[in-house]
Design a protein around this motif. Structure first.
Motif, PDB file in Angstrom:
ATOM      1  N   LYS A  34      46.778  10.497  39.320  1.00 26.32           N
ATOM      2  CA  LYS A  34      46.861   9.159  39.914  1.00 26.32           C
ATOM      3  C   LYS A  34      47.630   9.231  41.231  1.00 26.32           C
ATOM      4  N   VAL A  35      47.073   8.637  42.291  1.00 29.34           N
ATOM      5  CA  VAL A  35      47.766   8.549  43.576  1.00 29.34           C
ATOM      6  C   VAL A  35      48.870   7.510  43.430  1.00 29.34           C
ATOM      7  N   ILE A  36      50.099   7.895  43.815  1.00 29.77           N
ATOM      8  CA  ILE A  36      51.198   6.921  43.761  1.00 29.77           C
ATOM      9  C   ILE A  36      51.614   6.444  45.143  1.00 29.77           C
ATOM     10  N   ILE A  37      51.356   7.256  46.158  1.00 29.51           N
ATOM     11  CA  ILE A  37      51.612   6.814  47.533  1.00 29.51           C
ATOM     12  C   ILE A  37      50.818   7.701  48.483  1.00 29.51           C
ATOM     13  N   ARG A  38      50.332   7.077  49.525  1.00 28.55           N
ATOM     14  CA  ARG A  38      49.665   7.836  50.589  1.00 28.55           C
ATOM     15  C   ARG A  38      50.193   7.303  51.903  1.00 28.55           C
ATOM     16  N   HIS A  39      50.609   8.205  52.748  1.00 29.56           N
ATOM     17  CA  HIS A  39      51.134   7.851  54.063  1.00 29.56           C
ATOM     18  C   HIS A  39      50.388   8.683  55.096  1.00 29.56           C
ATOM     19  N   ASP A  40      49.331   8.100  55.658  1.00 28.71           N
ATOM     20  CA  ASP A  40      48.532   8.800  56.668  1.00 28.71           C
ATOM     21  C   ASP A  40      49.339   8.933  57.953  1.00 28.71           C
ATOM     22  N   PRO A  41      49.309  10.023  58.624  1.00 29.15           N
ATOM     23  CA  PRO A  41      48.542  11.233  58.351  1.00 29.15           C
ATOM     24  C   PRO A  41      49.380  12.325  57.681  1.00 29.15           C
ATOM     25  N   ARG A  42      50.496  11.952  57.036  1.00 29.57           N
ATOM     26  CA  ARG A  42      51.503  12.931  56.610  1.00 29.57           C
ATOM     27  C   ARG A  42      51.345  13.451  55.197  1.00 29.57           C
ATOM     28  N   HIS A  43      51.131  12.569  54.222  1.00 33.07           N
ATOM     29  CA  HIS A  43      51.144  13.047  52.837  1.00 33.07           C
ATOM     30  C   HIS A  43      50.417  12.104  51.883  1.00 33.07           C
ATOM     31  N   VAL A  44      50.115  12.657  50.717  1.00 33.43           N
ATOM     32  CA  VAL A  44      49.636  11.883  49.578  1.00 33.43           C
ATOM     33  C   VAL A  44      50.334  12.464  48.354  1.00 33.43           C
ATOM     34  N   PHE A  45      50.878  11.580  47.501  1.00 35.85           N
ATOM     35  CA  PHE A  45      51.626  11.993  46.309  1.00 35.85           C
ATOM     36  C   PHE A  45      50.875  11.534  45.063  1.00 35.85           C
ATOM     37  N   PHE A  46      50.923  12.368  44.030  1.00 36.35           N
ATOM     38  CA  PHE A  46      50.221  12.114  42.782  1.00 36.35           C
ATOM     39  C   PHE A  46      51.197  12.215  41.616  1.00 36.35           C
ATOM     40  N   VAL A  47      50.942  11.448  40.575  1.00 41.09           N
ATOM     41  CA  VAL A  47      51.725  11.587  39.349  1.00 41.09           C
ATOM     42  C   VAL A  47      50.925  12.462  38.386  1.00 41.09           C
ATOM     43  N   CYS A  48      51.657  13.351  37.701  1.00 43.53           N
ATOM     44  CA  CYS A  48      51.059  14.261  36.732  1.00 43.53           C
ATOM     45  C   CYS A  48      52.020  14.344  35.556  1.00 43.53           C
ATOM     46  N   GLY A  49      51.698  13.667  34.460  1.00 42.94           N
ATOM     47  CA  GLY A  49      52.624  13.631  33.340  1.00 42.94           C
ATOM     48  C   GLY A  49      53.928  13.016  33.791  1.00 42.94           C
ATOM     49  N   GLN A  50      55.015  13.722  33.590  1.00 43.50           N
ATOM     50  CA  GLN A  50      56.332  13.267  34.009  1.00 43.50           C
ATOM     51  C   GLN A  50      56.741  13.858  35.357  1.00 43.50           C
ATOM     52  N   SER A  51      55.801  14.426  36.083  1.00 40.30           N
ATOM     53  CA  SER A  51      56.082  15.087  37.353  1.00 40.30           C
ATOM     54  C   SER A  51      55.276  14.460  38.479  1.00 40.30           C
TER      55      SER A  51
END
Length: 141
Positions: A34-51
């Motif tokens: 699941k995408v939790i935040i995306r900040h173009d053009p720098r990064h995209v963060f995903f949740v994976c379990g508890q990480s």
């Protein structure tokens, strides 16, 4: 073909990408994070379990901040990195079939001396992506 259950966590992570759309397509669209935040053009963060899996565009994260006041030091990497998702052994065959059906080549599929199985593929940026049993590192499923 239905996707297998999502990974249970991240065992190892170091991911730098050159295309956020391709990274999101792979990690969210294929792996199922699941995408939790995306900040173009720098990064995209995903949740994976508890990480959290952080996918940075190295060229962007090696530049001074965006003025947000968050004191994150400059960072970045060149060349392919590695991430390892924790997957129960009984789900690995399903992952191999699913990834193959999505046109993602299996780079390696083997058992370690301790009996743990690892399956390796490449993401669109060339990072080594591993799906491995938690017992690889002596962890429980």
């Amino acid at each position: 073909m239905a996707s297998p259950s999502a990974p249970q966590g991240v065992l190892e992570a170091a991911v730098y990408v050159d295309d956020l759309d391709a990274a999101e397509g792979f990690y969210a669209g294929i792996v199922g994070l699941k995408v939790i935040i995306r900040h173009d053009p720098r990064h995209v963060f995903f949740v994976c379990g508890q990480s959290v899996v952080l996918a940075f565009v190295a060229a962007e994260s090696s530049q001074p901040g965006d003025g947000s006041g968050i004191p994150v030091p400059l960072h970045g990497a060149t060349g392919p990195g590695h991430i390892c998702f924790s997957v129960p052994g009984e789900d690995l065959d399903e992952w191999v079939d699913y990834l193959s059906a999505k046109g993602i080549g299996i780079e390696a599929d083997f058992h370690w001396p301790n009996g743990a199985r690892s399956v390796y593929v490449r993401d669109p940026a060339g990072n080594s992506v591993e799906f491995a049993e938690p017992k690889l590192w002596g962890l429980k499923t």
